[in-house]
Design a protein around this motif. Structure first.
Motif, PDB file in Angstrom:
ATOM      1  N   ILE A 199       0.865  -1.183   0.000  1.00 53.94           N
ATOM      2  CA  ILE A 199       0.000   0.000   0.000  1.00 53.94           C
ATOM      3  C   ILE A 199       0.897   1.227   0.000  1.00 53.94           C
ATOM      4  O   ILE A 199       1.723   1.417   0.899  1.00 53.94           O
ATOM      5  CB  ILE A 199      -0.923   0.014   1.232  1.00 53.94           C
ATOM      6  N   LEU A 200       0.761   2.051  -1.012  1.00 53.70           N
ATOM      7  CA  LEU A 200       1.694   3.157  -1.242  1.00 53.70           C
ATOM      8  C   LEU A 200       1.783   4.122  -0.069  1.00 53.70           C
ATOM      9  O   LEU A 200       2.838   4.698   0.200  1.00 53.70           O
ATOM     10  CB  LEU A 200       1.289   3.917  -2.512  1.00 53.70           C
ATOM     11  N   ALA A 467     -14.959   7.829  -8.896  1.00 57.81           N
ATOM     12  CA  ALA A 467     -14.532   8.927  -8.023  1.00 57.81           C
ATOM     13  C   ALA A 467     -15.693   9.444  -7.175  1.00 57.81           C
ATOM     14  O   ALA A 467     -15.529   9.695  -5.966  1.00 57.81           O
ATOM     15  CB  ALA A 467     -13.957  10.071  -8.863  1.00 57.81           C
ATOM     16  N   GLU A 468     -16.859   9.609  -7.803  1.00 59.27           N
ATOM     17  CA  GLU A 468     -18.032  10.085  -7.051  1.00 59.27           C
ATOM     18  C   GLU A 468     -18.418   9.106  -5.955  1.00 59.27           C
ATOM     19  O   GLU A 468     -18.661   9.479  -4.808  1.00 59.27           O
ATOM     20  CB  GLU A 468     -19.233  10.244  -8.011  1.00 59.27           C
ATOM     21  N   VAL A 469     -18.454   7.830  -6.320  1.00 61.30           N
ATOM     22  CA  VAL A 469     -18.849   6.802  -5.353  1.00 61.30           C
ATOM     23  C   VAL A 469     -17.859   6.734  -4.202  1.00 61.30           C
ATOM     24  O   VAL A 469     -18.242   6.643  -3.038  1.00 61.30           O
ATOM     25  CB  VAL A 469     -18.958   5.421  -6.053  1.00 61.30           C
ATOM     26  N   SER A 470     -16.566   6.798  -4.547  1.00 60.62           N
ATOM     27  CA  SER A 470     -15.514   6.729  -3.519  1.00 60.62           C
ATOM     28  C   SER A 470     -15.741   7.780  -2.442  1.00 60.62           C
ATOM     29  O   SER A 470     -15.710   7.486  -1.243  1.00 60.62           O
ATOM     30  CB  SER A 470     -14.146   6.922  -4.174  1.00 60.62           C
ATOM     31  N   TYR A 480      -7.191   4.035  -3.168  1.00 60.72           N
ATOM     32  CA  TYR A 480      -7.359   3.130  -2.024  1.00 60.72           C
ATOM     33  C   TYR A 480      -8.746   2.508  -2.039  1.00 60.72           C
ATOM     34  O   TYR A 480      -8.919   1.311  -1.762  1.00 60.72           O
ATOM     35  CB  TYR A 480      -7.142   3.899  -0.723  1.00 60.72           C
ATOM     36  N   PHE A 481      -9.754   3.299  -2.381  1.00 60.56           N
ATOM     37  CA  PHE A 481     -11.125   2.770  -2.471  1.00 60.56           C
ATOM     38  C   PHE A 481     -11.182   1.634  -3.487  1.00 60.56           C
ATOM     39  O   PHE A 481     -11.803   0.588  -3.227  1.00 60.56           O
ATOM     40  CB  PHE A 481     -12.085   3.885  -2.884  1.00 60.56           C
ATOM     41  N   SER A 482     -10.512   1.809  -4.636  1.00 57.98           N
ATOM     42  CA  SER A 482     -10.531   0.780  -5.674  1.00 57.98           C
ATOM     43  C   SER A 482      -9.876  -0.503  -5.185  1.00 57.98           C
ATOM     44  O   SER A 482     -10.363  -1.607  -5.430  1.00 57.98           O
ATOM     45  CB  SER A 482      -9.814   1.288  -6.934  1.00 57.98           C
ATOM     46  N   GLU A 483      -8.755  -0.354  -4.467  1.00 60.14           N
ATOM     47  CA  GLU A 483      -8.058  -1.530  -3.934  1.00 60.14           C
ATOM     48  C   GLU A 483      -8.920  -2.254  -2.899  1.00 60.14           C
ATOM     49  O   GLU A 483      -9.004  -3.487  -2.885  1.00 60.14           O
ATOM     50  CB  GLU A 483      -6.725  -1.108  -3.298  1.00 60.14           C
ATOM     51  N   LEU A 484      -9.580  -1.476  -2.039  1.00 63.10           N
ATOM     52  CA  LEU A 484     -10.423  -2.070  -1.001  1.00 63.10           C
ATOM     53  C   LEU A 484     -11.641  -2.760  -1.622  1.00 63.10           C
ATOM     54  O   LEU A 484     -12.034  -3.856  -1.215  1.00 63.10           O
ATOM     55  CB  LEU A 484     -10.877  -0.980  -0.026  1.00 63.10           C
TER      56      LEU A 484
END
Length: 506
Positions: A199-200, A467-470, A480-484
């Motif tokens: 995780i960056l 992006a909106e959903v995140s 990070y949202f995409s990874e989760l």
């Protein structure tokens, strides 16, 4: 063990080299032979040899092509060519492939042994270099470990000390968290935590002190990343105590102490997994001077763990006995423990009443004249408290957690803490945390994450951008949202969005 293979399409050459070389003298082990390039390549893949003696012209695959493939499969292997051809092109190619030697047939045993001696010297030199690098690496690791342990045990940490160990300025950090565990021999804690290093925005340090492993997570981005990462560690077979996350590195010692307490006390809740200090809430309305044993007794009351109370009371009284306390002081300590237990019971928000009317603990305790009688008295009172709490919890649990879940469902996009939700249902945070886990089957953090991902699924199917959903579900770091999301569903948000609606199940 240094492994050798021989390849030649002439059986007589193979037999002669096998039989005439004293392999034991060179501390070599002949692991196989082959008469064609295809079988030779298979032997190399199976045995990963250190030294290869090979002919050039062989059926299936010639020796030079074979050596090219070897350099990719086992780059550390040393090759010796045996050939009846002295063409200049072969010599040039052999030099390019960095072979040990090029032996023209007929070959004498002396020449083969000279080549083996040359190869062994190179192997020995290479091993010595590896050992030297490993020793250097180990010494650097020890130095780093010592520096890390030093900063964990310092009350006053300077910016320079922090930067020297971590390589990051305090201003670049959004949170620092410490974890402690005692790994068993069958579990690789470093492998289990490896994904956090990918995780960056999180830097992970692992150091060993005695039998325990200390993990330090340094965050420079979204503070939710670590809690969600920890919530995903569902297959641990060790217990990891986690301290609270603090914004400034100077509080790292505080997180370390909390992690150690969480590890000690967490064993009363579960044998493996993650146990966070904030879930245990050791200090809530309790004296800072409590011993570890007193904390253990109090936590057993909080978690309604009747099995551990008897053992802990026995140990508590044994400690008092070994300190040679007078009967009066002994009774004072026991009475103090009872009243601390009552403070925990008050966390339920319901007034506790003794079974006997007009009961006064210190008056009853004063009548006791032996350690056995005091032990029985303590156990009886703690069991009474636990039974009372179990009955109360069965009544409180459903309605309070239902109300909490409704609040979470309405405010999932906000940064709502356990303490905030506990206050909504008018409960002590530690007590509420235990009830919530018992009723829902998930910790508070895991439940929030689950709700957010489920809401995100609906929004994605409604056509909103990733992006909106995140941001609408509370994650402002889109990556990070995409990874989760992928971790929880097996798909990226984009992949999920493209799925046919018929396959969409909340």
């Amino acid at each position: 063990m240094v492994k050798v293979v021989i390849f030649d399409d002439e059986i007589l050459v193979l037999d002669a080299v096998q039989d005439l070389i004293d392999w034991a003298r060179w501390e070599l082990t002949l692991v196989g032979t082959a008469t064609n390039g295809i079988d030779a390549l298979e032997l190399i893949e199976d045995h990963q040899p250190d030294i290869i003696l090979t002919d050039i012209r062989m059926p299936g695959l010639d020796g030079l092509t074979l050596i090219e493939k070897i350099s990719k499969i086992v780059p550390s292997t040393y090759c010796i060519i045996m050939s009846g051809f002295n063409e200049i092109e072969y010599y040039k190619k052999a030099i390019q492939l960095d072979v040990i030697d090029y032996l023209e047939k007929p070959i004498t045993i002396e020449r083969i042994e000279n080549c083996l001696d040359k190869a062994m010297k190179k192997i020995q030199a290479n091993n010595e270099l590896k050992d030297l690098k490993q020793k250097w690496h180990d010494s650097q690791s020890l130095i780093t470990a010592k520096k890390v342990i030093d900063i964990l045990n310092q009350d006053m940490l300077t910016e320079d000390q922090w930067y020297e160990v971590v390589g990051m300025k305090a201003s670049e950090i959004t949170g620092v968290t410490v974890g402690v565990c005692q790994p068993n021999g069958s579990f690789d804690i470093e492998k289990a935590l490896m994904s956090s290093r990918k995780i960056l925005d999180i830097k992970t340090l692992l150091v060993t002190e005695g039998k325990k492993t200390i993990i330090i997570w340094i965050q420079s981005g979204d503070k939710n990343q670590l809690s969600d990462f920890l919530a995903g560690l569902t297959e641990l077979n060790v217990l990891i105590g986690i301290g609270a996350t603090y914004r400034h590195p100077k509080d790292i010692r505080r997180s370390y102490v909390e992690a150690q307490d969480a590890l000690k006390m967490g064993g009363f809740v579960k044998e493996t997994g993650i146990i966070a200090f904030n879930e245990l809430d050791f200090n809530h309305r309790l004296s800072d001077t409590l011993t570890t044993l007193e904390r253990s007794i109090i936590f057993s009351i909080r978690s309604a763990n009747s099995e551990s109370i008897s053992t802990l009371v026995e140990k508590f009284l044994n400690d008092i006995k070994h300190n040679n306390l007078s009967p009066d002081v002994m009774k004072q300590e026991c009475l103090r423990l009872i009243y601390l237990g009552l403070e925990v019971v008050k966390e339920t928000g319901v007034e506790y009443t003794w079974k006997k009317d007009n009961y006064i603990p210190h008056v009853e305790l004063e009548k006791l004249n032996s350690l056995d009688a005091i032990e029985k008295w303590l156990k009886c009172h703690f069991m009474e408290m636990l039974d009372w709490m179990k009955v109360l919890r069965s009544k409180q649990k459903h309605i309070s957690v239902q109300k909490a879940c409704a609040y979470i469902d309405k405010n999932f996009s906000k940064d709502i803490s356990l303490e905030e939700v506990a206050s909504i249902v008018q409960m002590n945070p530690s007590y509420f945390s235990i009830l919530f886990k018992e009723e829902v089957g998930l910790t508070y953090i895991k439940y929030i994450t689950k709700i957010r991902i489920e809401k995100a699924k609906v929004m994605l199917k409604e056509g909103k951008s990733v992006a909106e959903v995140s941001e609408e579900v509370g994650y402002f770091n889109h990556r990070y949202f995409s990874e989760l999301f992928k971790k929880m569903t097996g798909l990226t948000p984009g992949q999920f969005k493209k799925q046919p609606s018929s396959t969409f199940i909340i």
